[in-house]
Design a protein around this motif. Structure first.
Motif, PDB file in Angstrom:
ATOM      1  N   TYR A 314       0.837  -1.208   0.000  1.00 58.24           N
ATOM      2  CA  TYR A 314       0.000   0.000   0.000  1.00 58.24           C
ATOM      3  C   TYR A 314       0.869   1.254   0.000  1.00 58.24           C
ATOM      4  CZ  TYR A 314      -3.850   3.052   1.650  1.00 58.24           C
ATOM      5  OH  TYR A 314      -4.794   4.036   1.788  1.00 58.24           O
ATOM      6  N   SER A 315       1.909   1.258   0.810  1.00 58.17           N
ATOM      7  CA  SER A 315       2.800   2.420   0.912  1.00 58.17           C
ATOM      8  C   SER A 315       3.586   2.634  -0.378  1.00 58.17           C
ATOM      9  CB  SER A 315       3.773   2.229   2.089  1.00 58.17           C
ATOM     10  OG  SER A 315       3.088   2.128   3.312  1.00 58.17           O
ATOM     11  N   ILE A 316       4.103   1.555  -0.964  1.00 61.52           N
ATOM     12  CA  ILE A 316       4.889   1.672  -2.198  1.00 61.52           C
ATOM     13  C   ILE A 316       4.036   2.212  -3.341  1.00 61.52           C
ATOM     14  CG2 ILE A 316       6.118   0.375  -3.983  1.00 61.52           C
ATOM     15  CD1 ILE A 316       7.761   0.756  -1.490  1.00 61.52           C
ATOM     16  N   ARG A 317       2.828   1.667  -3.490  1.00 59.55           N
ATOM     17  CA  ARG A 317       1.941   2.127  -4.561  1.00 59.55           C
ATOM     18  C   ARG A 317       1.599   3.606  -4.396  1.00 59.55           C
ATOM     19  NH1 ARG A 317      -2.894   0.080  -4.386  1.00 59.55           N
ATOM     20  NH2 ARG A 317      -2.714  -1.284  -2.577  1.00 59.55           N
ATOM     21  N   PHE A 318       1.375   4.012  -3.169  1.00 62.36           N
ATOM     22  CA  PHE A 318       0.991   5.405  -2.933  1.00 62.36           C
ATOM     23  C   PHE A 318       2.132   6.366  -3.217  1.00 62.36           C
ATOM     24  CE2 PHE A 318       0.665   9.149  -0.212  1.00 62.36           C
ATOM     25  CZ  PHE A 318      -0.564   9.641  -0.614  1.00 62.36           C
ATOM     26  N   ILE A 319       3.347   6.032  -2.758  1.00 63.33           N
ATOM     27  CA  ILE A 319       4.453   6.974  -2.969  1.00 63.33           C
ATOM     28  C   ILE A 319       4.824   7.091  -4.444  1.00 63.33           C
ATOM     29  CG2 ILE A 319       5.389   6.661  -0.649  1.00 63.33           C
ATOM     30  CD1 ILE A 319       7.576   4.918  -1.920  1.00 63.33           C
ATOM     31  N   ILE A 320       4.703   5.997  -5.204  1.00 65.37           N
ATOM     32  CA  ILE A 320       4.974   6.089  -6.640  1.00 65.37           C
ATOM     33  C   ILE A 320       3.900   6.929  -7.325  1.00 65.37           C
ATOM     34  CG2 ILE A 320       5.071   4.771  -8.799  1.00 65.37           C
ATOM     35  CD1 ILE A 320       6.381   2.517  -7.241  1.00 65.37           C
ATOM     36  N   PHE A 321       2.668   6.747  -6.907  1.00 63.56           N
ATOM     37  CA  PHE A 321       1.549   7.488  -7.487  1.00 63.56           C
ATOM     38  C   PHE A 321       1.716   8.993  -7.281  1.00 63.56           C
ATOM     39  CE2 PHE A 321      -2.673   9.450  -6.860  1.00 63.56           C
ATOM     40  CZ  PHE A 321      -3.231   9.222  -8.116  1.00 63.56           C
ATOM     41  N   VAL A 446       1.915  -3.314  -8.108  1.00 68.87           N
ATOM     42  CA  VAL A 446       2.703  -2.079  -8.060  1.00 68.87           C
ATOM     43  C   VAL A 446       3.100  -1.645  -9.465  1.00 68.87           C
ATOM     44  CG1 VAL A 446       4.866  -1.043  -7.275  1.00 68.87           C
ATOM     45  CG2 VAL A 446       3.580  -2.533  -5.736  1.00 68.87           C
ATOM     46  N   THR A 447       3.513  -2.595 -10.288  1.00 66.36           N
ATOM     47  CA  THR A 447       3.926  -2.294 -11.665  1.00 66.36           C
ATOM     48  C   THR A 447       2.778  -1.725 -12.480  1.00 66.36           C
ATOM     49  OG1 THR A 447       5.561  -4.082 -11.578  1.00 66.36           O
ATOM     50  CG2 THR A 447       4.940  -3.255 -13.760  1.00 66.36           C
ATOM     51  N   PHE A 448       1.603  -2.339 -12.366  1.00 69.61           N
ATOM     52  CA  PHE A 448       0.426  -1.883 -13.115  1.00 69.61           C
ATOM     53  C   PHE A 448       0.035  -0.477 -12.674  1.00 69.61           C
ATOM     54  CE2 PHE A 448      -4.289  -1.919 -13.792  1.00 69.61           C
ATOM     55  CZ  PHE A 448      -4.245  -1.924 -15.179  1.00 69.61           C
ATOM     56  N   SER A 449       0.064  -0.240 -11.362  1.00 69.63           N
ATOM     57  CA  SER A 449      -0.264   1.079 -10.826  1.00 69.63           C
ATOM     58  C   SER A 449       0.760   2.120 -11.289  1.00 69.63           C
ATOM     59  CB  SER A 449      -0.292   1.019  -9.297  1.00 69.63           C
ATOM     60  OG  SER A 449      -0.401   2.302  -8.738  1.00 69.63           O
ATOM     61  N   SER A 450       2.042   1.732 -11.317  1.00 70.67           N
ATOM     62  CA  SER A 450       3.102   2.653 -11.733  1.00 70.67           C
ATOM     63  C   SER A 450       2.961   3.045 -13.201  1.00 70.67           C
ATOM     64  CB  SER A 450       4.475   2.018 -11.491  1.00 70.67           C
ATOM     65  OG  SER A 450       4.659   1.715 -10.133  1.00 70.67           O
ATOM     66  N   PHE A 451       2.539   2.103 -14.030  1.00 70.52           N
ATOM     67  CA  PHE A 451       2.355   2.389 -15.459  1.00 70.52           C
ATOM     68  C   PHE A 451       1.270   3.448 -15.654  1.00 70.52           C
ATOM     69  CE2 PHE A 451       0.385   1.395 -19.634  1.00 70.52           C
ATOM     70  CZ  PHE A 451       1.482   1.676 -20.429  1.00 70.52           C
ATOM     71  N   LYS A 452       0.180   3.331 -14.897  1.00 66.83           N
ATOM     72  CA  LYS A 452      -0.881   4.333 -14.961  1.00 66.83           C
ATOM     73  C   LYS A 452      -0.357   5.701 -14.505  1.00 66.83           C
ATOM     74  CE  LYS A 452      -4.913   1.330 -14.138  1.00 66.83           C
ATOM     75  NZ  LYS A 452      -6.076   1.085 -13.240  1.00 66.83           N
ATOM     76  N   SER A 453       0.428   5.695 -13.434  1.00 67.73           N
ATOM     77  CA  SER A 453       0.974   6.941 -12.912  1.00 67.73           C
ATOM     78  C   SER A 453       1.917   7.600 -13.911  1.00 67.73           C
ATOM     79  CB  SER A 453       1.716   6.687 -11.597  1.00 67.73           C
ATOM     80  OG  SER A 453       0.845   6.201 -10.615  1.00 67.73           O
ATOM     81  N   LEU A 454       2.677   6.780 -14.646  1.00 68.27           N
ATOM     82  CA  LEU A 454       3.599   7.307 -15.651  1.00 68.27           C
ATOM     83  C   LEU A 454       2.838   8.008 -16.766  1.00 68.27           C
ATOM     84  CD1 LEU A 454       6.437   7.621 -16.797  1.00 68.27           C
ATOM     85  CD2 LEU A 454       6.197   5.355 -17.838  1.00 68.27           C
TER      86      LEU A 454
END
Length: 510
Positions: A314-321, A446-454
């Motif tokens: 949860y923390s990793i996904r949020f900080i990347i977002f 995390v990877t899928f969430s990061s791709f959206k954030s990118l």
């Protein structure tokens, strides 16, 4: 439920940090206006880094990483009297150590300063000023490290707002000095007065937090008990983490040493660019890092690995977002932001260009800086400080190598780029080691969430860049560009159905 609680605690830390950081930027603007980017500013920030290293070691750095898991264990397995005795024992030992270090630092300031910034040797006046400032600021570590001790206690007791807000004491002290006292002092001594205001600010930092500790039913008393098992446990955990969690500060010293060979300006440029990069890092990344260590330590104490994994993910996904768009935004419109904040008084256009060059490459590593702290916290919650220190050693070796290779062709930007690249290396190694210990980290999510954030971040950068062109007046174009960028990122994330958008809402709604 655990993630909602984590978001609540992170939200309190974030709000306090925002208030503190805003005042910190105002402070930096006043300092930049008075001293610019030159000999006095370089000397001040170089001198400030030396006692600040010990702050990282015996304050919110390695000490907190060793102390919080042990304190959490006492809270959940021992009675209050035994836990209070543990706090008193730790406080006493820490106070004695800090006084001794401060005294030794004052005595050995010349040798220590020459070792840390030997590039200043070509300018004897600059070196002597740095030595004098180092000697003046060494006592700063006593109260600032005790303040960090209070922060660790309060965070473990789930109090996050006051500890996050308390650092504004330093800004208040420096701003008051610059506005009310500095004009009365000769220009040659103004920088020494600023150093003394730092000590006063560190003292305030401690006393701002102590009433909250009393309100929660705890106190600190001087009681020597070197044989207390809790003291021994914290000491054993702290020894390896002295290197592990202080890696950022040690890397900053490497940057400082290399920058001292690049003439006047680079040391100050690194400081100002790092300060700008630290705003989103502190508000989002470090807020979750602060809240995640007590949460994961509690999960470990209760032997609940599932909850620990959930908190980590949860923390990793949020900080990347949150930090990916911040990184792209600073890389895109960093120069006008630097000009708006700092290009006043003795801070000229050349200083802005130099600062932005460092800011660009520092910003590239924003997500990695926060992710490394989250992954390290997972190991600390297991009371394992050895694994992070092993990765830290390799990270520092890589960082030193990259600094030496990149400083000449890229200048100050190469030093910042070396820090960013080595931080990504640190994250990758920590993640691999943690997976071996607790199994799958569910990084596909995390990877899928990061791709959206990118994708959302790229759109955000394009909007910010174009919005910044609406006016030549920085007071108009910069706020408009930031506001439009935030709206663009929110809209893009909503369209992409990013789950983390709900977390942002919950963090700031609390």
């Amino acid at each position: 439920m655990e993630n909602k609680t984590l978001a609540k605690h992170a939200g309190k830390a974030a709000f306090g940090t925002i208030c503190s950081r805003i005042l910190g930027y105002i402070r930096d603007m006043f300092v930049a206006n008075l001293f610019g980017v030159g000999m006095f500013a370089d000397a001040f920030y170089a001198a400030f880094r030396i006692p600040n290293l010990f702050r990282r070691m015996f304050g919110e750095g390695s000490f907190s990483a060793a102390f919080i898991p042990v304190f959490s264990h006492y809270l959940h397995t021992k009675d209050k009297d035994e836990t209070q005795n543990f706090l008193n024992a730790i406080f006493t030992v820490l106070l004695i150590i800090l006084i001794v270090i401060s005294a030794l630092g004052v005595v050995f300031s010349p040798a220590l300063t020459k070792m840390m910034v030997w590039g200043f040797s070509d300018n004897p006046e600059k070196m002597q000023i740095t030595i004098a400032l180092t000697r003046l600021m060494f006592p700063f570590i006593v109260f600032i490290c005790l303040a960090a001790f209070l922060l660790a206690i309060l965070n473990t007791l789930h109090s996050f707002f006051i500890p996050a807000l308390a650092p504004l004491s330093l800004s208040v002290s420096e701003i008051f000095y610059i506005l009310a006292i500095a004009p009365l002092i000769s220009p040659g001594n103004q920088i020494k007065g600023l150093a003394l205001s730092v000590i006063f600010g560190g003292t305030l930092h401690f006393f701002v937090q102590y009433p909250k500790l009393k309100n929660l039913g705890w106190h600190l008393k001087f009681k020597i008990n070197l044989k207390h098992p809790g003291v021994k446990r914290v000491a054993l955990l702290m020894v390896p983490s002295l290197v592990g969690l202080s890696v950022d500060q040690i890397n900053a010293f490497v940057d400082n040493i290399c920058a001292s060979f690049l003439g006047n300006g680079p040391v100050s440029a690194l400081y100002y660019s790092n300060r700008l990069m630290q705003m989103p890092l502190a508000v989002f990344g470090l807020a979750f890092a602060t809240a995640s260590l007590p949460a994961m330590s509690k999960a470990c104490a209760e032997k609940d690995i599932v909850t620990l994994k959930n908190s980590l993910n949860y923390s990793i996904r949020f900080i990347i977002f949150t930090l990916m768009p911040a990184a792209v935004g600073l890389m895109t419109i960093g120069l006008p932001i630097v000009k708006l904040l700092f290009e006043h008084g003795k801070f000229d256009a050349l200083g802005s260009i130099m600062t932005n060059k460092a800011l660009f490459f520092y910003s590239f590593g924003l997500p990695a800086y926060a992710a490394a702290k989250i992954f390290a916290n997972a190991f600390y919650s297991f009371q394992d400080t050895k694994t992070p220190v092993k990765t830290a050693i390799w990270t520092m070796i890589l960082h030193v190598f990259l600094c030496i290779v990149l400083m000449r062709p890229m200048g100050v930007g190469g030093l910042a780029f070396a820090t960013a690249l080595s931080s990504y290396f640190n994250v990758i190694v920590l993640a691999i080691c943690l997976k071996k210990r607790i199994g799958s980290l569910d990084l596909k999510q995390v990877t899928f969430s990061s791709f959206k954030s990118l994708i959302a971040s790229i759109i955000t950068a394009a909007v910010a860049l174009n919005a910044c062109k609406i006016s030549d007046n920085l007071f108009i174009c910069v706020p408009v560009a930031i506001f439009c960028a935030i709206l663009a990122f929110i809209a893009s994330s909503y369209i992409l159905k990013s789950e983390e958008l709900k977390t942002v809402k919950s963090v700031f709604s609390r």
